[in-house]
Write a protein that holds these residues in place. Structure first.
Motif, PDB file in Angstrom:
ATOM      1  N   SER A  30       0.826  -1.209   0.000  1.00 34.28           N
ATOM      2  CA  SER A  30       0.000   0.000   0.000  1.00 34.28           C
ATOM      3  C   SER A  30       0.858   1.257   0.000  1.00 34.28           C
ATOM      4  N   GLU A  47      -4.803  -7.425  -4.051  1.00 32.33           N
ATOM      5  CA  GLU A  47      -4.894  -7.590  -2.604  1.00 32.33           C
ATOM      6  C   GLU A  47      -5.671  -8.840  -2.221  1.00 32.33           C
ATOM      7  N   ARG A  51     -11.042  -5.700   1.691  1.00 32.15           N
ATOM      8  CA  ARG A  51     -10.921  -4.284   2.013  1.00 32.15           C
ATOM      9  C   ARG A  51     -10.055  -4.165   3.246  1.00 32.15           C
ATOM     10  N   ALA A  52      -9.070  -3.309   3.221  1.00 30.09           N
ATOM     11  CA  ALA A  52      -8.225  -3.116   4.396  1.00 30.09           C
ATOM     12  C   ALA A  52      -9.072  -2.546   5.520  1.00 30.09           C
ATOM     13  N   SER A  53      -8.910  -3.101   6.707  1.00 27.99           N
ATOM     14  CA  SER A  53      -9.660  -2.629   7.863  1.00 27.99           C
ATOM     15  C   SER A  53      -8.853  -2.895   9.110  1.00 27.99           C
ATOM     16  N   GLY A 133      -2.334   1.423   9.052  1.00 27.97           N
ATOM     17  CA  GLY A 133      -3.183   0.785   8.044  1.00 27.97           C
ATOM     18  C   GLY A 133      -4.352   1.669   7.631  1.00 27.97           C
ATOM     19  N   GLU A 134      -4.988   2.323   8.600  1.00 28.39           N
ATOM     20  CA  GLU A 134      -6.104   3.229   8.305  1.00 28.39           C
ATOM     21  C   GLU A 134      -5.642   4.416   7.466  1.00 28.39           C
ATOM     22  N   GLU A 137      -5.013   3.215   3.923  1.00 28.50           N
ATOM     23  CA  GLU A 137      -6.279   2.964   3.232  1.00 28.50           C
ATOM     24  C   GLU A 137      -6.908   4.278   2.763  1.00 28.50           C
ATOM     25  N   SER A 138      -6.865   5.274   3.627  1.00 32.41           N
ATOM     26  CA  SER A 138      -7.405   6.580   3.264  1.00 32.41           C
ATOM     27  C   SER A 138      -6.648   7.191   2.086  1.00 32.41           C
ATOM     28  N   ARG A 148      -7.456  -1.294  -7.966  1.00 28.85           N
ATOM     29  CA  ARG A 148      -7.325  -2.308  -6.919  1.00 28.85           C
ATOM     30  C   ARG A 148      -8.136  -3.537  -7.301  1.00 28.85           C
ATOM     31  N   GLN A 150      -9.435  -6.881  -5.658  1.00 28.40           N
ATOM     32  CA  GLN A 150      -9.591  -7.476  -4.337  1.00 28.40           C
ATOM     33  C   GLN A 150     -10.949  -8.142  -4.196  1.00 28.40           C
TER      34      GLN A 150
END
Length: 191
Positions: A30, A47, A51-53, A133-134, A137-138, A148, A150
């Motif tokens: 990322s 990915e 979804r990255a979370s 990580g947040e 993602e933003s 992307r 995924q």
């Protein structure tokens, strides 16, 4: 490179030709996608996660962090994250590394370093992995030339002239994809 030599023949529209294909949407993949943004490159990020979370429901219905680590980042890593627009979003959660103590139980000697002795405010910083990580993602959501794919996994690959031949696994189905990509980056860790 001669992308015209490598015909596009994939039903996966997101995987049309690109300059860089990055496999792995974790912290490294990322960050690389964010760093490449704005440089005139067409980037595809493949990915494994949908979804990255930073959190998923745990057994009690609450939120449990996926990655609870605190990451120690060297000063240059912090500077790089700042340069690509990530650090301002995590700086409030970061703690500077002002001293380092290196030793091993039972062995003679130890090494102690103080950032001030080297005319530095800090050697780097620690930051909670979920916060980083947040922020990534933003920032990925702001990338202008990023596609992307995924959830998807790379099943295999081979290179031939100016083409990358990939096997992409999605929902139990493996699809062969040919990309006129200039570079394939493996950032998928140990999986």
């Amino acid at each position: 490179m001669g992308a015209a030599r490598c015909p596009y023949h994939s039903s996966m529209e997101l995987l049309r030709g690109c300059d860089v294909a990055i496999v792995g949407g974790g912290l490294v993949g990322s960050a690389l996608a964010c760093a490449l943004d704005g440089h005139g490159l067409d980037v595809v990020l493949i990915e494994a996660q949908a979804r990255a979370s930073s959190a998923t429901p745990d057994a009690d219905g609450g939120a449990a962090p996926l990655d609870r680590r605190n990451l120690a980042l060297a000063r240059r890593s912090v500077e790089t994250l700042d340069r690509i627009g990530i650090w301002p979003h995590v700086a409030a959660h970061a703690v500077g590394i002002r001293s380092v103590h290196v030793s091993r139980r039972g062995d003679f000697g130890a090494l102690r370093l103080a950032a001030g002795d080297h005319r530095l405010q800090a050697f780097g910083s620690t930051v909670p992995a979920p916060r980083l990580g947040e922020a990534l993602e933003s920032r990925l959501g702001q990338c202008t030339a990023l596609r992307r794919v995924q959830p998807a996994r790379l099943g295999g690959w081979r290179s031939e002239e100016d083409c990358l031949h990939l096997s992409i696994e999605r929902a139990g189905v493996t699809t062969p994809v040919t990309l006129p990509a200039r570079l394939l980056v493996a950032a998928d860790g140990s999986e």
